[in-house]
Design a protein around this motif. Structure first.
Motif, PDB file in Angstrom:
ATOM      1  N   UNK A 147       0.894  -1.349  -0.006  1.00 32.69           N
ATOM      2  CA  UNK A 147       0.088  -0.112   0.071  1.00 32.69           C
ATOM      3  C   UNK A 147       0.967   1.310   0.162  1.00 32.69           C
ATOM      4  N   UNK A 148       0.224   2.518  -0.273  1.00 30.34           N
ATOM      5  CA  UNK A 148       1.009   3.618  -0.195  1.00 30.34           C
ATOM      6  C   UNK A 148       1.639   3.870   1.301  1.00 30.34           C
ATOM      7  N   UNK A 149       0.943   3.447   2.317  1.00 25.63           N
ATOM      8  CA  UNK A 149       1.505   3.815   3.660  1.00 25.63           C
ATOM      9  C   UNK A 149       2.277   2.565   4.248  1.00 25.63           C
ATOM     10  N   UNK A 150       2.093   1.341   4.146  1.00 27.19           N
ATOM     11  CA  UNK A 150       2.514   0.086   4.705  1.00 27.19           C
ATOM     12  C   UNK A 150       2.223  -1.235   3.624  1.00 27.19           C
ATOM     13  N   UNK A 151       2.926  -1.992   3.961  1.00 26.29           N
ATOM     14  CA  UNK A 151       2.896  -3.428   3.301  1.00 26.29           C
ATOM     15  C   UNK A 151       1.956  -4.503   4.212  1.00 26.29           C
ATOM     16  N   UNK A 152       1.253  -5.023   3.445  1.00 24.37           N
ATOM     17  CA  UNK A 152       0.220  -5.901   4.323  1.00 24.37           C
ATOM     18  C   UNK A 152       0.600  -7.540   3.949  1.00 24.37           C
ATOM     19  N   UNK A 153       0.915  -8.082   5.042  1.00 21.02           N
ATOM     20  CA  UNK A 153       1.279  -9.703   5.043  1.00 21.02           C
ATOM     21  C   UNK A 153      -0.277 -10.453   5.775  1.00 21.02           C
ATOM     22  N   UNK A 154      -0.892 -11.089   4.941  1.00 16.24           N
ATOM     23  CA  UNK A 154      -1.940 -11.849   5.518  1.00 16.24           C
ATOM     24  C   UNK A 154      -1.474 -13.169   5.450  1.00 16.24           C
ATOM     25  N   UNK A 155      -1.555 -13.799   6.750  1.00 17.88           N
ATOM     26  CA  UNK A 155      -1.300 -15.182   6.833  1.00 17.88           C
ATOM     27  C   UNK A 155      -2.336 -15.894   7.581  1.00 17.88           C
ATOM     28  N   UNK A 156      -3.094 -16.591   6.659  1.00 16.55           N
ATOM     29  CA  UNK A 156      -4.157 -17.320   7.450  1.00 16.55           C
ATOM     30  C   UNK A 156      -3.836 -18.581   8.220  1.00 16.55           C
ATOM     31  N   UNK A 157      -2.527 -19.214   7.949  1.00 20.25           N
ATOM     32  CA  UNK A 157      -2.218 -20.282   8.559  1.00 20.25           C
ATOM     33  C   UNK A 157      -1.718 -19.921   9.974  1.00 20.25           C
ATOM     34  N   UNK A 158      -1.292 -18.991  10.029  1.00 15.73           N
ATOM     35  CA  UNK A 158      -0.969 -18.363  11.571  1.00 15.73           C
ATOM     36  C   UNK A 158      -2.031 -17.520  12.106  1.00 15.73           C
TER      37      UNK A 158
END
Length: 321
Positions: A257-268
């Motif tokens: 994103x323009x402000x931050x990076x998203x990391x989506x971790x369903x397994x965790x």
């Protein structure tokens, strides 16, 4: 009295030490002379039950200790558990030796008050014996099992542990149904036949006797609500297992994103925000209000993933929608 770990009933166990010498056979026999026509048989059954109980527990504990590398803790605690169970068993037998039955001694001049006091004392010692084993098992399992807390969505072994809990609950459901069926089938034959039928199913003598004691409204065996609650718990765990399996099979994704990076971790079961620098005070306040917490080990702001945190992460990262 005989009691074993019901979860291990019917399962062949590897060779274990013989614990029967802990309880003198003649002492166990004398304990039943006032209440049984076959004190020798009852005494031998008590000694065998004590030895079988310790053997079954040792097999279970050893299996866990070998799997998790906690043999040292088991080596320290098991001898103390054995000594505590031995003392409690001998105390129960001592109290039982003072019990008498009019069926054995005869009804003439039977000391009713004395018998009542002796029976009450024996029941207290029996409760102490059962609690002794329960508390020591809990203590040992806590020491040798590293993961005995709640099964969290993000645990790597969550699927395995949920499947194991479901299997145990299903086995319990079957055992409760079988026990109730046995109690109904042998109702006309009397309590002794009912106890024998329950023991044949793998229940201990003490547990069988307990199941035949009426509750506050006169019910014996397992109550309907116990079966319904356990069945509902099975359905709940199965539904959760499907969700966990789906999440663990879903790969992690990243969005910039323009402000931050998203990391989506369903397994965790985590959603993470990686900012290029320290967010300003207002952003930090919003992150905290939204359930995100700074995680120094990963260098990010992290929260449990749910319907609230996922869209909030997109907004904070500077993504639309």
């Amino acid at each position: 009295m005989t009691f074993q770990n019901e979860s291990n009933a019917g399962t062949p166990a590897p060779a274990t030490p013989d614990f029967s010498a802990d309880i003198p056979l003649d002492f166990a026999t004398r304990a039943h002379e006032g209440v049984s026509h076959s004190p020798e048989r009852r005494g031998a059954s008590t000694v065998k039950g004590y030895a079988d109980t310790l053997s079954a527990d040792l097999v279970e504990f050893t299996t866990h200790a070998e799997k998790h590398g906690t043999g040292d803790q088991l080596a320290e605690l098991f001898p103390r558990y054995r000594e505590a169970l031995k003392r409690s068993t001998l105390a129960h037998l001592s109290a039982k030796s003072r019990c008498i039955s009019s069926m054995i001694t005869g009804g003439s001049n039977f000391p009713v008050r004395r018998a009542e006091k002796a029976n009450a004392s024996e029941h207290r010692r029996l409760e102490e014996l059962l609690n002794c084993r329960k508390l020591w098992r809990k203590r040992i399992l806590k020491a040798i099992l590293p993961y005995t807390g709640p099964i969290m969505f993000g645990h790597s072994d969550a699927c395995e542990r949920l499947a194991d809990e479901i299997a145990k609950a299903e086995d319990l459901q079957k055992r409760m149904k079988d026990a109730n069926a046995a109690i109904r089938k042998h109702r006309k034959a009397g309590p002794e036949a009912q106890v024998a039928a329950l023991v044949a199913l793998g229940y201990t003598e003490a547990r069988a006797i307990q199941l035949l004691k009426p509750d506050c409204i006169g019910r014996i065996g397992f109550a309907d609500f116990e079966l319904k609650n356990n069945n509902a718990n099975i359905r709940r765990m199965k539904t959760r297992l499907v969700s966990v399996e789906k999440a663990h099979a879903t790969p992690a994704t990243e969005l910039e994103g323009s402000n931050a990076r998203i990391e989506d971790c369903p397994a965790e079961n985590r959603v993470r925000l990686f900012y290029p620098g320290k967010p300003d005070a207002d952003t930090r306040a919003t992150l905290k209000r939204s359930g995100f917490r700074w995680t120094p080990s990963l260098g990010c702001w992290q929260a449990y993933r749910n319907d609230r945190t996922l869209p909030m992460a997109r907004t904070l990262a500077g993504l639309e929608g």
